[in-house]
Design a protein around this motif. Structure first.
Motif, PDB file in Angstrom:
ATOM      1  N   UNK A 101      -8.292  -4.103   0.918  1.00  8.73           N
ATOM      2  CA  UNK A 101      -7.725  -3.595   1.870  1.00  8.73           C
ATOM      3  C   UNK A 101      -7.465  -2.092   2.144  1.00  8.73           C
ATOM      4  N   UNK A 102      -7.552  -1.557   3.321  1.00 10.66           N
ATOM      5  CA  UNK A 102      -7.231  -0.054   3.454  1.00 10.66           C
ATOM      6  C   UNK A 102      -6.076   0.115   4.166  1.00 10.66           C
ATOM      7  N   UNK A 103      -5.140  -0.865   4.432  1.00  7.10           N
ATOM      8  CA  UNK A 103      -3.882  -0.660   5.093  1.00  7.10           C
ATOM      9  C   UNK A 103      -3.179  -1.932   5.354  1.00  7.10           C
ATOM     10  N   UNK A 138       4.369  -6.346  -2.374  1.00  9.83           N
ATOM     11  CA  UNK A 138       3.137  -5.589  -1.991  1.00  9.83           C
ATOM     12  C   UNK A 138       2.867  -3.987  -2.365  1.00  9.83           C
ATOM     13  N   UNK A 139       3.994  -3.348  -1.869  1.00  9.98           N
ATOM     14  CA  UNK A 139       4.133  -1.662  -2.018  1.00  9.98           C
ATOM     15  C   UNK A 139       3.989  -1.475  -3.524  1.00  9.98           C
ATOM     16  N   UNK A 140       4.790  -2.431  -4.268  1.00 10.27           N
ATOM     17  CA  UNK A 140       4.823  -2.092  -5.823  1.00 10.27           C
ATOM     18  C   UNK A 140       3.396  -2.264  -6.380  1.00 10.27           C
ATOM     19  N   UNK A 141       2.760  -3.354  -6.085  1.00 12.55           N
ATOM     20  CA  UNK A 141       1.318  -3.512  -6.699  1.00 12.55           C
ATOM     21  C   UNK A 141       0.395  -2.706  -6.056  1.00 12.55           C
ATOM     22  N   UNK A 142       0.550  -1.868  -4.930  1.00 13.11           N
ATOM     23  CA  UNK A 142      -0.285  -1.139  -4.367  1.00 13.11           C
ATOM     24  C   UNK A 142       0.117   0.230  -3.628  1.00 13.11           C
ATOM     25  N   UNK A 143       0.677   0.958  -4.609  1.00 18.40           N
ATOM     26  CA  UNK A 143       1.477   2.032  -4.203  1.00 18.40           C
ATOM     27  C   UNK A 143       0.512   3.075  -3.173  1.00 18.40           C
ATOM     28  N   UNK A 144      -0.564   3.058  -3.483  1.00 18.02           N
ATOM     29  CA  UNK A 144      -1.401   4.169  -2.844  1.00 18.02           C
ATOM     30  C   UNK A 144      -1.841   3.401  -1.356  1.00 18.02           C
ATOM     31  N   UNK A 145      -1.600   2.172  -1.053  1.00 18.50           N
ATOM     32  CA  UNK A 145      -1.985   1.467   0.139  1.00 18.50           C
ATOM     33  C   UNK A 145      -1.174   1.836   1.314  1.00 18.50           C
ATOM     34  N   UNK A 146      -1.924   2.477   2.333  1.00 21.56           N
ATOM     35  CA  UNK A 146      -1.001   2.621   3.750  1.00 21.56           C
ATOM     36  C   UNK A 146      -0.519   1.474   4.118  1.00 21.56           C
ATOM     37  N   UNK A 147       0.932   1.663   4.303  1.00 26.56           N
ATOM     38  CA  UNK A 147       1.632   0.521   4.651  1.00 26.56           C
ATOM     39  C   UNK A 147       2.567   0.895   6.054  1.00 26.56           C
ATOM     40  N   UNK A 148       2.554   0.174   7.263  1.00 28.76           N
ATOM     41  CA  UNK A 148       3.499   0.528   8.179  1.00 28.76           C
ATOM     42  C   UNK A 148       4.158  -0.915   8.854  1.00 28.76           C
ATOM     43  N   UNK A 163      -2.644   5.572  11.070  1.00 27.40           N
ATOM     44  CA  UNK A 163      -4.187   5.380  11.015  1.00 27.40           C
ATOM     45  C   UNK A 163      -5.022   6.506  10.266  1.00 27.40           C
ATOM     46  N   UNK A 164      -4.564   7.545  10.165  1.00 28.07           N
ATOM     47  CA  UNK A 164      -5.304   8.620   9.290  1.00 28.07           C
ATOM     48  C   UNK A 164      -5.349   8.069   7.914  1.00 28.07           C
ATOM     49  N   UNK A 165      -4.269   7.829   7.362  1.00 27.51           N
ATOM     50  CA  UNK A 165      -4.075   7.139   6.079  1.00 27.51           C
ATOM     51  C   UNK A 165      -5.252   6.263   5.936  1.00 27.51           C
ATOM     52  N   UNK A 166      -5.255   5.154   6.880  1.00 28.62           N
ATOM     53  CA  UNK A 166      -6.190   4.108   6.881  1.00 28.62           C
ATOM     54  C   UNK A 166      -7.637   4.521   6.582  1.00 28.62           C
ATOM     55  N   UNK A 167      -7.924   5.279   7.367  1.00 28.85           N
ATOM     56  CA  UNK A 167      -9.495   5.939   7.333  1.00 28.85           C
ATOM     57  C   UNK A 167      -9.600   6.695   6.017  1.00 28.85           C
ATOM     58  N   UNK A 168      -8.826   7.514   5.431  1.00 28.29           N
ATOM     59  CA  UNK A 168      -8.934   8.374   4.088  1.00 28.29           C
ATOM     60  C   UNK A 168      -8.988   7.070   2.929  1.00 28.29           C
ATOM     61  N   UNK A 169      -8.205   6.083   3.174  1.00 30.12           N
ATOM     62  CA  UNK A 169      -8.362   4.938   2.240  1.00 30.12           C
ATOM     63  C   UNK A 169      -9.747   4.108   2.359  1.00 30.12           C
ATOM     64  N   UNK A 170     -10.207   4.260   3.503  1.00 30.09           N
ATOM     65  CA  UNK A 170     -11.549   3.294   3.841  1.00 30.09           C
ATOM     66  C   UNK A 170     -12.566   4.527   3.362  1.00 30.09           C
ATOM     67  N   UNK A 227      -6.067   9.988  -6.179  1.00 35.40           N
ATOM     68  CA  UNK A 227      -5.782   9.155  -5.069  1.00 35.40           C
ATOM     69  C   UNK A 227      -4.309   8.726  -4.856  1.00 35.40           C
ATOM     70  N   UNK A 228      -3.401   8.537  -6.156  1.00 35.02           N
ATOM     71  CA  UNK A 228      -2.077   8.542  -5.921  1.00 35.02           C
ATOM     72  C   UNK A 228      -1.466   9.649  -5.401  1.00 35.02           C
ATOM     73  N   UNK A 229      -1.749  10.805  -6.113  1.00 34.58           N
ATOM     74  CA  UNK A 229      -1.164  11.846  -5.470  1.00 34.58           C
ATOM     75  C   UNK A 229      -1.455  12.184  -3.922  1.00 34.58           C
ATOM     76  N   UNK A 230      -2.550  11.954  -3.801  1.00 30.44           N
ATOM     77  CA  UNK A 230      -3.210  12.293  -2.423  1.00 30.44           C
ATOM     78  C   UNK A 230      -2.284  11.403  -1.434  1.00 30.44           C
ATOM     79  N   UNK A 231      -2.329  10.148  -1.625  1.00 26.93           N
ATOM     80  CA  UNK A 231      -1.829   9.213  -0.462  1.00 26.93           C
ATOM     81  C   UNK A 231      -0.329   9.604  -0.222  1.00 26.93           C
TER      82      UNK A 231
END
Length: 318
Positions: A101-103, A138-148, A163-170, A227-231
């Motif tokens: 997933x990207x978000x 979920x957030x612990x398993x994927x700390x870099x995943x955009x969640x809202x 949405x910007x973070x979803x596109x960056x992750x994509x 990617x962890x630092x960026x997100x």
């Protein structure tokens, strides 16, 4: 429908938000903006952890309680019916598809899915400081995943940020799928540098040296760190002042081409944006107009100038 079939970005979502009748009362919470607008761009994968662990529809509600400093999720009438472990296990069991997933968009206030400020019953009082058990895992398993949460998508700045973070992750997932190299990681950073500058100058300064030291044999480890630092940095709201700094920085690439009138027009647009009289799209459109006449390769490839499809019109509201 998966990402490759639809060309859309894969995003997880609490099933009730897309109209699935999985709520404790047999109802749903269909969210038309998510369904109709975001659904044009995102391919949603629905999930309800409460149904997944075998709770019926309809069912007695569950609630968060605090036990010895830890949160637990229990039946509203019988606290001996504790579903905490099952919800954690449910989140862990979904990791394989969630890794693509990207978000993820969660149902606010839910004892399983609430991202923040969910009600916790603490003895005689109720406090809003909880995180749903499934959401927390979920957030612990994927700390870099955009969640809202769907409730926060009503805020234009938070909506644009998510949405910007979803596109960056994509774009990140696409790069990984092609096989990461020193060149592709460096290029990814270059194209996102101005977005990062608008969110966190400190992180922008930190990531430069990290990328400068990357070598072929360290690229995978560096990418994980990066990617962890960026997100984490992109979660911070970009202020109007931060955007103005970036816009002025971008204008510097036009310094040999603008006359006094062009410069005055841009300065006026930045100031009116800073004061909240204009949306961000206005100064960005003005700058793009000048770069069409005087192209610059670095600015032309920067995602800051076109971070997501224009018809999402997010920059019209921030």
């Amino acid at each position: 429908m998966n990402q490759h079939q639809s060309g859309k970005i894969p995003v997880g979502i609490s099933a009730c938000l897309l109209g699935e009748e999985v709520r404790f009362n047999g109802g749903h919470k269909l969210h038309s903006y998510i369904d109709k607008t975001l659904g044009e761009f995102f391919s949603f994968r629905t999930f309800c952890p409460e149904v997944d662990i075998g709770l019926g529809i309809p069912r007695r509600p569950i609630r968060l309680i605090r036990q010895g400093g830890e949160l637990a999720c229990v039946d509203i009438e019988d606290y001996q019916l504790d579903y905490t472990r099952q919800l954690i296990d449910s989140a862990d069991a979904q990791r394989s598809w969630q890794a693509e997933l990207c978000g993820f968009i969660l149902k606010k206030d839910s004892p399983s899915c609430g991202m923040e400020r969910a009600k916790v019953y603490d003895g005689k009082q109720t406090v809003r400081d909880g995180v749903g058990i499934f959401a927390a895992r979920l957030m612990q398993n994927f700390p870099e995943l955009p969640v809202e949460e769907e409730g926060r998508l009503g805020d234009a700045v938070l909506r644009e940020n998510f949405i910007q973070r979803v596109y960056v992750m994509h774009r990140w997932r696409q790069m990984l799928a092609e096989g990461i190299t020193v060149a592709s990681l460096t290029d990814f950073h270059a194209r996102h540098k101005l977005i990062l500058m608008s969110h966190c100058q400190k992180t922008y300064r930190e990531l430069g040296p990290l990328l400068a030291s990357v070598r072929k044999n360290t690229v995978a480890d560096t990418a994980d760190k990066y990617i962890g630092i960026l997100m984490a940095a992109l979660k911070k709201r970009a202020s109007r002042g931060d955007h103005v700094n970036v816009l002025q920085h971008i204008q510097g690439y036009l310094r040999d081409h603008l006359d006094a009138g062009d410069k005055a027009e841009l300065i006026d647009a930045y100031e009116r944006y800073r004061l909240g009289q204009l949306p961000l799209i206005v100064p960005i459109t003005l700058l793009n107009h000048h770069f069409r006449r005087y192209p610059n390769e670095y600015i032309g490839r920067s995602w800051y100038m076109h971070p997501y499809p224009a018809r999402m019109s997010l920059q019209n509201h921030i």
